[in-house]
Design an enzyme around this catalytic site. Structure first.
Site, PDB file in Angstrom:
ATOM      1  N   GLN A 108      37.282  62.652 -36.862  1.00  0.00           N
ATOM      2  CA  GLN A 108      36.856  63.588 -35.815  1.00  0.00           C
ATOM      3  C   GLN A 108      37.912  64.683 -35.653  1.00  0.00           C
ATOM      4  O   GLN A 108      37.704  65.649 -34.943  1.00  0.00           O
ATOM      5  CB  GLN A 108      36.694  62.874 -34.477  1.00  0.00           C
ATOM      6  N   ASN A 109      39.053  64.488 -36.278  1.00  0.00           N
ATOM      7  CA  ASN A 109      40.182  65.389 -36.079  1.00  0.00           C
ATOM      8  C   ASN A 109      40.005  66.674 -36.876  1.00  0.00           C
ATOM      9  O   ASN A 109      39.416  66.674 -37.958  1.00  0.00           O
ATOM     10  CB  ASN A 109      41.500  64.699 -36.472  1.00  0.00           C
ATOM     11  N   HIS A 126      34.044  67.250 -37.254  1.00  0.00           N
ATOM     12  CA  HIS A 126      34.147  68.316 -36.247  1.00  0.00           C
ATOM     13  C   HIS A 126      34.806  69.567 -36.798  1.00  0.00           C
ATOM     14  O   HIS A 126      35.349  70.370 -36.052  1.00  0.00           O
ATOM     15  CB  HIS A 126      34.926  67.790 -35.024  1.00  0.00           C
ATOM     16  N   CYS A 134      33.854  84.047 -40.104  1.00  0.00           N
ATOM     17  CA  CYS A 134      33.308  85.146 -39.293  1.00  0.00           C
ATOM     18  C   CYS A 134      32.156  84.605 -38.448  1.00  0.00           C
ATOM     19  O   CYS A 134      31.243  83.936 -38.956  1.00  0.00           O
ATOM     20  CB  CYS A 134      32.792  86.260 -40.208  1.00  0.00           C
ATOM     21  N   CYS A 164      32.306  92.387 -42.421  1.00  0.00           N
ATOM     22  CA  CYS A 164      31.302  93.011 -41.530  1.00  0.00           C
ATOM     23  C   CYS A 164      31.897  93.448 -40.198  1.00  0.00           C
ATOM     24  O   CYS A 164      31.202  94.002 -39.357  1.00  0.00           O
ATOM     25  CB  CYS A 164      30.155  92.026 -41.275  1.00  0.00           C
ATOM     26  N   GLY A 201      42.294  55.177 -33.142  1.00  0.00           N
ATOM     27  CA  GLY A 201      42.723  56.255 -32.253  1.00  0.00           C
ATOM     28  C   GLY A 201      41.622  57.128 -31.718  1.00  0.00           C
ATOM     29  O   GLY A 201      41.737  58.351 -31.705  1.00  0.00           O
ATOM     30  N   THR A 202      40.533  56.508 -31.253  1.00  0.00           N
ATOM     31  CA  THR A 202      39.478  57.315 -30.646  1.00  0.00           C
ATOM     32  C   THR A 202      38.988  56.658 -29.365  1.00  0.00           C
ATOM     33  O   THR A 202      38.890  55.440 -29.273  1.00  0.00           O
ATOM     34  CB  THR A 202      38.300  57.542 -31.617  1.00  0.00           C
TER      35      THR A 202
HETATM   36  C1  BV8 Z   1      26.096  67.656 -30.519  1.00  0.00           C
HETATM   37  C2  BV8 Z   1      36.414  70.229 -32.380  1.00  0.00           C
HETATM   38  C3  BV8 Z   1      23.807  68.176 -30.734  1.00  0.00           C
HETATM   39  C4  BV8 Z   1      36.815  71.248 -31.342  1.00  0.00           C
HETATM   40  C5  BV8 Z   1      35.400  68.397 -31.117  1.00  0.00           C
HETATM   41  C6  BV8 Z   1      24.942  62.390 -25.899  1.00  0.00           C
HETATM   42  C7  BV8 Z   1      24.409  62.475 -27.167  1.00  0.00           C
HETATM   43  C8  BV8 Z   1      24.667  63.571 -27.984  1.00  0.00           C
HETATM   44  C9  BV8 Z   1      25.504  64.602 -27.539  1.00  0.00           C
HETATM   45  C10 BV8 Z   1      26.035  64.496 -26.267  1.00  0.00           C
HETATM   46  C11 BV8 Z   1      25.753  63.415 -25.453  1.00  0.00           C
HETATM   47  N1  BV8 Z   1      26.395  63.615 -24.281  1.00  0.00           N
HETATM   48  C12 BV8 Z   1      27.082  64.778 -24.353  1.00  0.00           C
HETATM   49  C13 BV8 Z   1      26.866  65.330 -25.537  1.00  0.00           C
HETATM   50  C14 BV8 Z   1      27.448  66.560 -26.001  1.00  0.00           C
HETATM   51  C15 BV8 Z   1      28.811  66.389 -26.648  1.00  0.00           C
HETATM   52  C16 BV8 Z   1      29.582  65.160 -26.235  1.00  0.00           C
HETATM   53  O1  BV8 Z   1      29.623  64.168 -26.931  1.00  0.00           O
HETATM   54  N2  BV8 Z   1      30.279  65.250 -25.114  1.00  0.00           N
HETATM   55  C17 BV8 Z   1      31.113  64.148 -24.677  1.00  0.00           C
HETATM   56  C18 BV8 Z   1      32.345  64.702 -24.009  1.00  0.00           C
HETATM   57  C19 BV8 Z   1      30.307  63.244 -23.808  1.00  0.00           C
HETATM   58  N3  BV8 Z   1      28.641  66.356 -28.082  1.00  0.00           N
HETATM   59  C20 BV8 Z   1      28.494  67.519 -28.730  1.00  0.00           C
HETATM   60  O2  BV8 Z   1      28.359  68.597 -28.166  1.00  0.00           O
HETATM   61  C21 BV8 Z   1      28.453  67.450 -30.246  1.00  0.00           C
HETATM   62  N4  BV8 Z   1      27.316  68.144 -30.736  1.00  0.00           N
HETATM   63  O3  BV8 Z   1      25.870  66.695 -29.863  1.00  0.00           O
HETATM   64  O4  BV8 Z   1      25.118  68.424 -31.140  1.00  0.00           O
HETATM   65  C22 BV8 Z   1      23.581  69.128 -29.609  1.00  0.00           C
HETATM   66  C23 BV8 Z   1      23.348  70.451 -29.923  1.00  0.00           C
HETATM   67  C24 BV8 Z   1      23.096  71.336 -28.869  1.00  0.00           C
HETATM   68  C25 BV8 Z   1      23.118  70.899 -27.534  1.00  0.00           C
HETATM   69  C26 BV8 Z   1      23.426  69.564 -27.249  1.00  0.00           C
HETATM   70  C27 BV8 Z   1      23.670  68.668 -28.278  1.00  0.00           C
HETATM   71  C28 BV8 Z   1      29.670  68.139 -30.838  1.00  0.00           C
HETATM   72  C29 BV8 Z   1      30.916  67.382 -30.509  1.00  0.00           C
HETATM   73  C30 BV8 Z   1      32.110  67.997 -31.278  1.00  0.00           C
HETATM   74  C31 BV8 Z   1      33.098  68.596 -30.304  1.00  0.00           C
HETATM   75  N5  BV8 Z   1      34.288  69.078 -31.018  1.00  0.00           N
HETATM   76  N6  BV8 Z   1      36.453  68.873 -31.804  1.00  0.00           N
HETATM   77  C32 BV8 Z   1      38.295  71.224 -31.064  1.00  0.00           C
HETATM   78  O5  BV8 Z   1      38.990  70.273 -31.469  1.00  0.00           O
HETATM   79  O6  BV8 Z   1      38.756  72.174 -30.415  1.00  0.00           O
HETATM   80  S1  BV8 Z   1      35.513  66.850 -30.448  1.00  0.00           S
HETATM   81  C33 BV8 Z   1      37.106  66.500 -29.939  1.00  0.00           C
HETATM   82  O7  BV8 Z   1      37.009  65.228 -29.294  1.00  0.00           O
HETATM   83  C34 BV8 Z   1      38.152  66.273 -31.030  1.00  0.00           C
HETATM   84  O8  BV8 Z   1      37.679  66.528 -32.324  1.00  0.00           O
HETATM   85  C35 BV8 Z   1      38.481  64.797 -30.902  1.00  0.00           C
HETATM   86  O9  BV8 Z   1      38.779  64.199 -32.095  1.00  0.00           O
HETATM   87  C36 BV8 Z   1      37.191  64.321 -30.369  1.00  0.00           C
HETATM   88  C37 BV8 Z   1      37.020  62.954 -29.911  1.00  0.00           C
HETATM   89  O10 BV8 Z   1      38.045  62.615 -29.070  1.00  0.00           O
HETATM   90  P1  BV8 Z   1      39.055  61.477 -29.597  1.00  0.00           P
HETATM   91  O11 BV8 Z   1      39.416  61.773 -31.009  1.00  0.00           O
HETATM   92  O12 BV8 Z   1      38.468  60.162 -29.310  1.00  0.00           O
HETATM   93  O13 BV8 Z   1      40.306  61.770 -28.733  1.00  0.00           O
HETATM   94  P2  BV8 Z   1      40.527  61.294 -27.235  1.00  0.00           P
HETATM   95  O14 BV8 Z   1      41.626  62.125 -26.692  1.00  0.00           O
HETATM   96  O15 BV8 Z   1      39.231  61.239 -26.504  1.00  0.00           O
HETATM   97  O16 BV8 Z   1      41.029  59.769 -27.379  1.00  0.00           O
HETATM   98  C38 BV8 Z   1      42.247  59.483 -28.039  1.00  0.00           C
HETATM   99  C39 BV8 Z   1      42.297  57.981 -28.198  1.00  0.00           C
HETATM  100  O17 BV8 Z   1      43.459  57.669 -28.957  1.00  0.00           O
HETATM  101  C40 BV8 Z   1      42.412  57.221 -26.883  1.00  0.00           C
HETATM  102  O18 BV8 Z   1      41.526  56.115 -26.906  1.00  0.00           O
HETATM  103  C41 BV8 Z   1      43.874  56.726 -26.887  1.00  0.00           C
HETATM  104  O19 BV8 Z   1      43.991  55.447 -26.266  1.00  0.00           O
HETATM  105  C42 BV8 Z   1      44.144  56.586 -28.353  1.00  0.00           C
HETATM  106  N7  BV8 Z   1      45.568  56.738 -28.719  1.00  0.00           N
HETATM  107  C43 BV8 Z   1      46.517  57.483 -28.090  1.00  0.00           C
HETATM  108  N8  BV8 Z   1      47.688  57.363 -28.779  1.00  0.00           N
HETATM  109  C44 BV8 Z   1      47.443  56.566 -29.851  1.00  0.00           C
HETATM  110  C45 BV8 Z   1      46.094  56.170 -29.822  1.00  0.00           C
HETATM  111  N9  BV8 Z   1      45.546  55.374 -30.758  1.00  0.00           N
HETATM  112  C46 BV8 Z   1      46.347  54.953 -31.766  1.00  0.00           C
HETATM  113  N10 BV8 Z   1      47.665  55.292 -31.868  1.00  0.00           N
HETATM  114  C47 BV8 Z   1      48.232  56.087 -30.927  1.00  0.00           C
HETATM  115  N11 BV8 Z   1      49.534  56.426 -31.035  1.00  0.00           N
HETATM  116 ZN    ZN Z   2      31.588  88.937 -41.126  1.00  0.00          ZN
END
Ligand code: BV8
Ligand code: ZN
Length: 255
Positions: A108-109, A126, A134, A164, A201-202
């Protein structure tokens, strides 16, 4: 420094046995894998100027339409941070694992730390931080000149497309955008074919990515989770290694 927890010996032994006997392993990684490289996780409180903003708002088409210069500056500051970071022992263990032939990576990173550790053919659900394109004609612009340090201004006008003149945007998938079809199809196929998934890590809250471990389980795969905290996927896991990625992965994957 991130907390360092050593996995329980019995859990490690069981996980290592499952890894050895597995036929096909898929690693599903999230922001926690990059935490020990100094990259804040997605839900960790933002610091400094960015503490004022909700990442999910900045990482959205609406955020871009509202203030592209603010969003572009946020991504440029994140790119600078990733450029200065190094892959950690977790990334390296995944890249060097003796199971390379049977281990594939879905992340997801948006950072490039898996690749810089030596992983090939990583599926980025992602998108990728450095794959700018663009926003009008879609032309790729990986060569965009970026400020070299973290001294990035709070707002920075996105560069113009050489083809463009449209605004160049980050090559990531924003909230509310569909995932790249090829990436999703490849990830779903690998998931359906694996007999072991390592979830690393998610928080398991972002959809549809977080459906992949559910899909793996439905196809009969075992699930091992590596996360110092519980997550939305912990109940699904057959084994939860309560340790950090950089500590646990070298132990679990050491040939
Ligand atoms: C979509 C790029 C269709 C940008 C990212 C239900 C069903 C379907 C969709 C949804 C739904 N409810 C809501 C939605 C919409 C939304 C969604 O899921 N929202 C969430 C918040 C509920 N989903 C979308 O919009 C997706 N598209 O569904 O398309 C659609 C189309 C039109 C209209 C509606 C729907 C697109 C999602 C992609 C978003 N882009 N990244 C950028 O990075 O700037 S996601 C972003 O979050 C990052 O990529 C990240 O990787 C990702 C997930 O988070 P995590 O990786 O889990 O990170 P997090 O901080 O949450 O957790 C870290 C974990 O690590 C913790 O558990 C922690 O304990 C642990 N940790 C900490 N330290 C360590 C560790 N583990 C191991 N070792 C350590 N040292
Ligand atoms: Zn262009």
């Amino acid at each position: 420094m991130a907390l360092v927890l050593a996995p329980r010996v019995s859990d490690s032994a069981r996980a290592r046995a499952w890894i050895v006997e597995a036929r096909a392993i898929v690693v599903f990684s999230g922001a926690g894998l990059s935490a020990e490289s100094g990259i804040p996780t997605f839900r960790e409180a933002q610091t400094g100027w960015w503490a004022r903003f909700d990442p999910e708002r900045l990482a959205s088409p609406r955020g871009w339409e509202d203030d592209a210069a603010l969003v572009w500056a946020w991504y440029v500051s994140r790119m600078a941070r990733v450029r200065e970071a190094m892959p950690n022992a977790g990334h390296r263990a995944l890249a060097h694992t003796a199971y390379a032939g049977k281990l594939s990576l879905v992340t997801q990173n948006v950072d490039d730390l898996h690749e810089r550790a030596g992983c090939r053919d990583v599926v980025h659900l992602h998108g990728e931080l450095f794959a700018h394109r663009c926003s009008a004609c879609g032309k790729g612009h990986a060569d965009v000149a970026l400020p070299s340090s973290r001294a990035v201004p709070e707002r920075l006008e996105p560069p113009g497309c050489t083809q463009c003149g449209g605004r160049i945007r980050p090559g990531v998938v924003w909230f509310g955008e569909n995932l790249p079809a090829t990436a999703w199809e490849r990830a779903a196929a690998m998931t359906a074919a694996c007999d072991l998934m390592l979830v690393v890590g998610t928080s398991g809250v972002v959809q549809p990515a977080a459906r992949l471990p559910v899909l793996a389980k439905r196809h009969g795969a075992r699930i091992i989770e590596v996360n110092p905290q519980a997550s939305a996927l912990t109940d699904l896991a057959d084994l939860h290694i309560a340790a950090t990625a950089a500590t646990a992965l070298p132990i679990l994957l050491d040939a």
